[in-house]
Motif scaffolding. Structure first.
Motif, PDB file in Angstrom:
ATOM      1  N   ILE A  16      14.450  -9.727 -13.171  1.00  9.52           N
ATOM      2  CA  ILE A  16      13.320 -10.172 -12.338  1.00  9.52           C
ATOM      3  C   ILE A  16      13.625  -9.938 -10.864  1.00  9.52           C
ATOM      4  O   ILE A  16      12.798  -9.394 -10.120  1.00  9.52           O
ATOM      5  N   PHE A  17      14.828 -10.318 -10.468  1.00 11.16           N
ATOM      6  CA  PHE A  17      15.228 -10.108  -9.075  1.00 11.16           C
ATOM      7  C   PHE A  17      15.172  -8.620  -8.717  1.00 11.16           C
ATOM      8  O   PHE A  17      14.656  -8.218  -7.675  1.00 11.16           O
ATOM      9  N   LEU A  20      11.418  -7.423  -8.573  1.00 12.22           N
ATOM     10  CA  LEU A  20      10.685  -7.937  -7.414  1.00 12.22           C
ATOM     11  C   LEU A  20      11.220  -7.351  -6.110  1.00 12.22           C
ATOM     12  O   LEU A  20      10.454  -6.980  -5.215  1.00 12.22           O
ATOM     13  N   SER A  21      12.553  -7.240  -6.006  1.00 16.41           N
ATOM     14  CA  SER A  21      13.080  -6.735  -4.734  1.00 16.41           C
ATOM     15  C   SER A  21      12.807  -5.241  -4.571  1.00 16.41           C
ATOM     16  O   SER A  21      12.575  -4.768  -3.462  1.00 16.41           O
ATOM     17  N   ARG A  23      10.139  -3.763  -5.748  1.00 16.59           N
ATOM     18  CA  ARG A  23       8.717  -3.704  -5.397  1.00 16.59           C
ATOM     19  C   ARG A  23       8.532  -4.034  -3.903  1.00 16.59           C
ATOM     20  O   ARG A  23       7.766  -3.370  -3.209  1.00 16.59           O
ATOM     21  N   LEU A  24       9.259  -5.044  -3.454  1.00 13.48           N
ATOM     22  CA  LEU A  24       9.189  -5.395  -2.034  1.00 13.48           C
ATOM     23  C   LEU A  24       9.648  -4.224  -1.167  1.00 13.48           C
ATOM     24  O   LEU A  24       9.048  -3.909  -0.152  1.00 13.48           O
ATOM     25  N   PHE A  25      10.747  -3.596  -1.600  1.00 15.26           N
ATOM     26  CA  PHE A  25      11.274  -2.458  -0.846  1.00 15.26           C
ATOM     27  C   PHE A  25      10.226  -1.353  -0.775  1.00 15.26           C
ATOM     28  O   PHE A  25       9.962  -0.783   0.284  1.00 15.26           O
ATOM     29  N   LEU A  27       6.926  -1.612  -1.092  1.00 14.80           N
ATOM     30  CA  LEU A  27       5.761  -1.980  -0.278  1.00 14.80           C
ATOM     31  C   LEU A  27       6.088  -2.060   1.208  1.00 14.80           C
ATOM     32  O   LEU A  27       5.323  -1.632   2.054  1.00 14.80           O
ATOM     33  N   GLN A  28       7.245  -2.646   1.513  1.00 16.55           N
ATOM     34  CA  GLN A  28       7.508  -2.972   2.923  1.00 16.55           C
ATOM     35  C   GLN A  28       8.295  -1.896   3.662  1.00 16.55           C
ATOM     36  O   GLN A  28       8.154  -1.751   4.866  1.00 16.55           O
ATOM     37  N   ILE A  29       9.156  -1.195   2.947  1.00 16.21           N
ATOM     38  CA  ILE A  29       9.997  -0.213   3.632  1.00 16.21           C
ATOM     39  C   ILE A  29       9.552   1.211   3.337  1.00 16.21           C
ATOM     40  O   ILE A  29       9.305   2.013   4.227  1.00 16.21           O
ATOM     41  N   GLU A  31       6.757   2.586   1.599  1.00 18.26           N
ATOM     42  CA  GLU A  31       5.360   3.000   1.797  1.00 18.26           C
ATOM     43  C   GLU A  31       4.907   2.572   3.189  1.00 18.26           C
ATOM     44  O   GLU A  31       4.939   1.394   3.517  1.00 18.26           O
ATOM     45  N   TYR A  34       0.630   0.878   4.609  1.00 17.19           N
ATOM     46  CA  TYR A  34       0.084  -0.476   4.678  1.00 17.19           C
ATOM     47  C   TYR A  34      -0.064  -0.996   6.096  1.00 17.19           C
ATOM     48  O   TYR A  34      -0.931  -1.783   6.393  1.00 17.19           O
ATOM     49  N   HIS A  35       0.823  -0.522   6.963  1.00 17.44           N
ATOM     50  CA  HIS A  35       0.717  -0.986   8.342  1.00 17.44           C
ATOM     51  C   HIS A  35      -0.607  -0.547   8.951  1.00 17.44           C
ATOM     52  O   HIS A  35      -1.326  -1.327   9.564  1.00 17.44           O
ATOM     53  N   LEU A  37      -3.268   0.368   7.286  1.00 16.52           N
ATOM     54  CA  LEU A  37      -4.352  -0.306   6.583  1.00 16.52           C
ATOM     55  C   LEU A  37      -4.586  -1.692   7.155  1.00 16.52           C
ATOM     56  O   LEU A  37      -5.720  -2.129   7.314  1.00 16.52           O
ATOM     57  N   SER A  38      -3.502  -2.339   7.481  1.00 13.47           N
ATOM     58  CA  SER A  38      -3.629  -3.684   8.018  1.00 13.47           C
ATOM     59  C   SER A  38      -4.301  -3.659   9.385  1.00 13.47           C
ATOM     60  O   SER A  38      -5.131  -4.494   9.704  1.00 13.47           O
TER      61      SER A  38
ATOM     62  N   ILE B 284      -1.562  -5.190   1.244  1.00 11.91           N
ATOM     63  CA  ILE B 284      -1.609  -4.734   2.644  1.00 11.91           C
ATOM     64  C   ILE B 284      -0.838  -5.716   3.527  1.00 11.91           C
ATOM     65  O   ILE B 284      -0.056  -5.326   4.388  1.00 11.91           O
ATOM     66  N   GLY B 287       2.868  -5.320   2.669  1.00  7.31           N
ATOM     67  CA  GLY B 287       3.318  -3.988   3.074  1.00  7.31           C
ATOM     68  C   GLY B 287       3.379  -3.823   4.574  1.00  7.31           C
ATOM     69  O   GLY B 287       4.272  -3.167   5.114  1.00  7.31           O
ATOM     70  N   SER B 288       2.428  -4.442   5.283  1.00 12.04           N
ATOM     71  CA  SER B 288       2.406  -4.261   6.729  1.00 12.04           C
ATOM     72  C   SER B 288       3.470  -5.098   7.426  1.00 12.04           C
ATOM     73  O   SER B 288       3.681  -4.976   8.622  1.00 12.04           O
ATOM     74  N   GLN B 301      -3.139 -10.130   8.790  1.00 10.61           N
ATOM     75  CA  GLN B 301      -3.833 -10.116   7.506  1.00 10.61           C
ATOM     76  C   GLN B 301      -4.083 -11.527   7.019  1.00 10.61           C
ATOM     77  O   GLN B 301      -5.195 -11.882   6.662  1.00 10.61           O
ATOM     78  N   TYR B 325      10.494  -7.678   5.009  1.00 13.11           N
ATOM     79  CA  TYR B 325      11.404  -7.459   3.881  1.00 13.11           C
ATOM     80  C   TYR B 325      12.609  -8.378   3.994  1.00 13.11           C
ATOM     81  O   TYR B 325      13.056  -8.984   3.018  1.00 13.11           O
ATOM     82  N   MET B 329      13.364 -11.105   1.207  1.00 17.09           N
ATOM     83  CA  MET B 329      14.588 -10.989   0.394  1.00 17.09           C
ATOM     84  C   MET B 329      15.386 -12.283   0.459  1.00 17.09           C
ATOM     85  O   MET B 329      15.939 -12.729  -0.551  1.00 17.09           O
ATOM     86  N   LEU B 332      13.642 -14.580  -1.842  1.00 16.41           N
ATOM     87  CA  LEU B 332      13.898 -14.237  -3.249  1.00 16.41           C
ATOM     88  C   LEU B 332      15.292 -14.672  -3.674  1.00 16.41           C
ATOM     89  O   LEU B 332      15.484 -15.277  -4.729  1.00 16.41           O
ATOM     90  N   ILE B 336      16.253 -17.313  -6.515  1.00 13.26           N
ATOM     91  CA  ILE B 336      17.027 -16.890  -7.685  1.00 13.26           C
ATOM     92  C   ILE B 336      18.273 -17.792  -7.822  1.00 13.26           C
ATOM     93  O   ILE B 336      18.638 -18.225  -8.923  1.00 13.26           O
TER      94      ILE B 336
END
Lengths: 602, 420
Positions: A16-17, A20-21, A23-25, A27-29, A31, A34-35, A37-38, B284, B287-288, B301, B325, B329, B332, B336
């Motif tokens: 899970i960790f 999730l991490s 996915r976070l990477f 989305l945030q780093i 891709e 998103y910035h 888009l925001s 968004i 991500g942003s 947002q 991030y 993290m 998270l 955990i």
């Protein structure tokens, strides 16, 4: 054993960790879309519209200015009024319309403003302004609209309206966006870049309901608006107004030029329309009406209509004859009436008399001399050489050229040369007898009123001109003058012809244009027209010495040049020079507009 | 032998510390999510202020629980379970509807959700059941009867219309695994979920070809083992049921809203302003945030309300956007560690009651955490369950705290049980 028992759960926790991490990477780093888009989500680019430059005449009298019209917006969530009938009255809408508008707005958004009423004019707004406080949730914003305090000069000014999709696609600079106003035709189009100014931008934050939440980054990234520049035209609006009044009810055009500068003092095409019709709310309806009008009020006859010059062209023929040495000032020539239809009697003519009496047969003979100068023994080749020589002369007068006129499109007219007839008849298969109608300004010759006004200016200047121009100053700075153009014809010849023009007004065909105390020089044309009555034409200038104004007038289907066109031109000169009309009878005659006698009609 | 005394100081420090740390994160996040609202902090309209009151209530409960007797808790299991089932039924008739769920009691402006509380009572009752009866999880009858303990509240909650919370009860399945349920069931459950998802993504005939191919390979490999072939056939039947029942489930069991949520998870752009909105806006927002985030209270947002229900279901998007991030993290990892610590403490319980209760606590926290964060990150359909201890919501905070406090209490008396 406990290790075994918890292994599955530890594995589960770890996966899970890990998931999730990562996915976070992602989305945030990884891709980075998103910035942006925001930002799009929250920061809206809002245009700040510059105020369009005003346009004045040569005396700083305002011709075009901006007047606010008001657009009203409704925010359905906030909408409330205690007196519905007052609301209905203020906007003069019915109850059904109100519900329709309200529901339409609600469907769009409960929180965002929707358009409620478009383009309320200034005076109506003033009357409802005090009641607006009672209408909650209805907001207004002023929108600059073109306003014409004097409803003159629509053809030259052009109009301003919302940009169409074709223009929007064509806009390579990506300056415009849908709904922006843009100049169409005339000065508004040609000077669009100067008049419009530069849009400014504000970055504004919006929340999810579209409600403004202040400026982005404290407005540091905003672009300041810069307003449009002021244009000063060469037009004399008083004169223009008068010309348009004289032309009322007639079809034709008048162009008046200040000879020593080429500045256009008045340029009118009739029928005309009130430029205010094409500004604001009723644009589409009015434009359609004007466009479908059979008299074509939108058509700018002064620049676009072409006519054969007619008898006024005899002045040019005379000048060419003199310059070529084919005729001298005192040469007498016996003229019979055999060659071509004529109103002048037979007899002995010198050039001056031929002009004053407008003898067709004289110019028939003169033109034959110009065409056939016996340079070549073969008549056909000789005609070819002669015609090209003639064509070159004619073009010196600015005929067949657009005169580098930079405001809206102009027709160049047509001056034939040998190539034209070669194509038409075949090389060396035509001679003078095929082209003789050119001698009296008929035939294949086509000129515009602007060109004839310029020709009048050439006569006034005795042999030079500046390209006719419309812009006097841009934002207070004089516009660039085009270089002087000198014709290769002796000034003496011009003096001689001008004397003849003076006599035309004093005792010739343009006697109606005569005014004691003002030496008007001119020449009439009665242009044969296969479709109806002859067109009435006149060119002239005044006063004879140090001329202040040169005029060309073409009135369609009004018969003799000595009537409609000469009278109008004379009044225009009087108006401009004395700023007053003493000859009320002439004015009445023109305004009444019955130029064709009963006998003529049969 | 390290803990003898009967007060809160004997609680596990790591979990207690992490608990208050998570509450702080919760407060910061809810405060930020409320920042754009017009009302000032000290009003009941402000969710962060309201939540602060709930946190104080939790603190009182914390002290209260710490002085309870172990035996008292043990004996409370049956009456609490019965009460909570009663409340769940009662709320069906007199409850208030929020978000189409008829699952709320309203006490003087503070709403109370019995379905949250019944997680605690179910966990307690399950622990007592495992402790009191010798349940053999290799026996199908035992499995079924024990499952009824959580299936009963779950089905009532499903009737209330809250499918998300009903699903949470299936987390107790993990407890069963610890208590002797074969791992095959876990594998089986996972395979069904995977097939269900694949079924949504692929054309049905491709799926059939895939399934039959795998079936033939399995049968071919185990041609001499009759039992395996029988099992394979049973499995195949189940799989085909899932595949064919999928459309039926999508169209009949799930409400249109839930169906849309499943569909938008697979393709969020199919309805960007409708049900795809939540996922898209949340992604968004997160991500942003980038690496370090936009900073506290600087999230555009979430701050400008682009992410809906951000103080409850989408609270993680606030963390993601404002702290990036880096902050996400840290969150998270903390969470955990928190879960890991509960797991390890549960395993260390020598007493079956405490151990089952500990595993229940672990499972419920794990389920909420995983599903909620996945939902926010666009990995799981939006089923509307809160992020335990972080999301805004009084009854949810209280029931999670109660679960944890009681577990800590049971853990703290472990030495004395040994001594008994």
């Amino acid at each position: 054993m406990s290790g075994d028992k918890t292994f599955v759960f530890k594995l589960l926790l770890f996966s899970i960790f890990f998931i999730l991490s990562s996915r976070l990477f992602y989305l945030q780093i990884y891709e980075d879309k998103y910035h942006e888009l925001s930002e799009n989500n929250t920061v809206h680019l809002e245009s700040v519209y510059p105020s369009r430059g005003i346009i004045t005449d040569r005396n700083d009298s305002v011709i075009v200015e901006n007047q606010p019209t008001y657009d009203f917006y409704i925010i359905p969530k906030q909408f409330w009024t205690k007196d519905t009938s007052q609301l209905l009255n203020s906007f003069s809408i019915s109850e059904n319309e109100l519900y329709e508008k309200f529901n339409k707005a609600k469907r769009y958004s409960l929180y965002r403003p929707s358009i409620f009423y478009k383009g309320m004019n200034h005076s109506t707004f003033a009357s409802v302004q005090s009641k607006l406080y009672d209408f909650k949730g209805i907001y207004h914003s002023p929108k600059p609209t073109r306003y014409y305090p004097k409803p003159i000069l629509p053809h030259v000014l052009g109009y301003v309206s919302e940009i169409n999709s074709y223009q929007l696609n064509k806009d390579s600079s990506n300056y415009y966006s849908a709904g922006d106003l843009v100049g169409y035709s005339g000065v508004e189009q040609s000077y669009e870049r100067l008049l419009r100014g530069v849009k400014g931008y504000k970055l504004k934050l919006y929340d999810v309901n579209g409600v403004s939440a202040g400026s982005f980054n404290d407005g540091k990234e905003d672009v300041l608006v810069s307003n449009g520049e002021k244009l000063k035209l060469t037009i004399d609006s008083e004169l223009q107004l008068y010309v348009e009044r004289l032309l009322n009810g007639k079809v034709g055009s008048v162009v008046a030029i200040e000879p020593r500068s080429g500045e256009i003092l008045a340029i009118a095409s009739s029928p005309t329309y009130d430029p205010n019709l094409l500004s604001g709310k009723e644009f589409s309806k009015n434009y359609l009406n004007l466009q479908t009008d059979s008299l074509k009020p939108i058509y700018n006859r002064a620049l676009m209509a072409t006519y054969p010059p007619g008898s006024m062209f005899k002045l040019i023929q005379g000048l060419i004859g003199l310059e070529e040495g084919l005729v001298r000032y005192d040469d007498q020539l016996y003229i019979d009436l055999k060659s071509i239809g004529d109103l002048a009697p037979a007899g002995n003519y010198d050039l001056k008399k031929a002009i004053v009496k407008s003898s067709n047969n004289y110019f028939f003979k003169l033109f034959r001399k110009i065409i056939n100068q016996n340079i070549n023994d073969n008549t056909f080749i000789d005609s070819n050489i002669g015609l090209n020589k003639w064509s070159k002369y004619v073009k010196m007068f600015g005929l067949g050229s657009n005169l580098s006129f930079n405001v809206s499109s102009v027709n160049s007219g047509y001056i034939p040369n040998s190539k034209y007839y070669d194509t038409y008849y075949g090389t060396n298969r035509w001679k003078f007898s095929n082209v003789y109608s050119l001698s009296i300004g008929q035939g294949e010759l086509l000129v515009t009123p602007l060109q004839m006004a310029n020709f009048a200016a050439i006569m006034a200047n005795r042999g030079f001109y500046y390209n006719p121009n419309l812009i006097l100053e841009i934002n207070g700075k004089p516009s660039v003058k085009t270089p002087i153009k000198k014709l290769n014809i002796s000034r003496d010849h011009f003096d001689y012809i001008v004397d003849a023009m003076e006599e035309v007004v004093k005792s010739g065909s343009a006697r109606r244009a005569y005014m004691p105390g003002l030496d008007i020089c001119g020449k009439t044309s009665t242009v044969q027209n296969p479709h109806g009555y002859d067109h009435s034409g006149f060119i002239g200038f005044a006063p004879k010495e140090e001329p202040k104004i040169a005029i060309a007038a073409y009135i369609e289907n009004s018969g003799w040049g000595g009537r409609a066109a000469a009278s109008i031109s004379s009044l225009v000169a009087e108006k401009y020079i004395f700023n007053d009309i003493k000859r009320k009878w002439l004015e009445d005659y023109v305004i009444k507009g019955e130029f064709i006698d009963e006998e003529d009609k049969q | 032998m390290r803990k003898i005394s009967n007060n809160f100081l004997s609680n596990d420090f790591i979990i207690t510390g992490l608990y208050f740390g998570l509450l702080l994160i919760s407060f910061i996040s809810i405060y930020s999510s409320q920042n754009s609202a017009d009302y000032s902090f000290f009003t009941l309209q402000n969710e962060s202020f309201k939540q602060l009151i709930w946190m104080v209530v939790c603190l009182a409960v914390f002290f209260a629980v710490s002085i309870l007797e172990y035996r008292f808790i043990f004996n409370l299991a049956v009456p609490l379970y019965i009460t909570s089932i009663g409340l769940l039924v009662l709320v069906l008739f007199v409850g208030q509807e929020v978000n189409n769920h008829a699952s709320w009691f309203n006490f003087f402006g503070f709403k109370f959700q019995p379905s949250e509380f019944s997680k605690f009572s179910t966990a307690l009752f399950l622990a007592k059941a495992f402790d009191s009866y010798s349940i053999d999880l290799r026996n199908f009858k035992h499995i079924f009867l024990t499952s009824l303990i959580f299936l009963l509240p779950s089905s009532i909650i499903l009737i209330q219309g809250d499918a998300g919370t009903a699903l949470v009860y299936f987390a107790f399945f993990l407890v069963f695994l610890r208590e002797g349920l074969s791992l095959k069931f876990l594998v089986l459950a996972f395979s069904f979920i995977i097939i269900f998802v694949i079924g949504l993504l692929l054309e049905t005939y491709i799926l059939y070809i895939l399934i039959v191919t795998i079936f033939l390979i399995v049968v071919g490999l185990s041609i001499k083992d009759f039992k395996k072939i029988i099992n394979s056939i049973i499995y195949l039947t189940l799989v085909l049921l899932i595949v064919n029942g999928q459309d039926f489930a999508l169209n009949n069991v799930l409400t249109p809203k839930q169906k849309q949520r499943v569909e938008t998870l697979i393709n969020p752009s199919s309805d960007p302003l409708g049900s795809g909105w939540n996922i898209t806006q949340s992604k968004i927002a997160i991500g942003s945030g980038g690496f370090f985030g936009k900073g506290f209270l600087k999230g555009t947002q979430t701050g400008l309300n682009f992410v809906p229900i951000q103080s409850t279901d989408f609270i993680f998007s606030v963390i993601g956007e404002e702290f990036g991030y880096f902050g996400s993290m840290i969150f998270l990892i903390l969470y955990i560690i928190f879960l890991y610590r509960i797991l390890m403490l549960s395993e260390n319980q020598k007493d079956k009651f405490a151990r089952v209760f500990g595993y229940s606590t672990f499972s419920i926290f794990l389920f909420h955490f995983t599903v909620n964060v996945s939902m926010t990150l666009g990995l799981f359909p939006v089923i509307g369950i809160p992020l335990s201890l972080i999301s805004y919501g009084g009854s949810s905070l209280l029931s999670f705290s109660l679960l944890l406090f009681v577990f800590l209490k049971l853990d703290s008396v472990r030495p004395s049980i040994l001594a008994r």
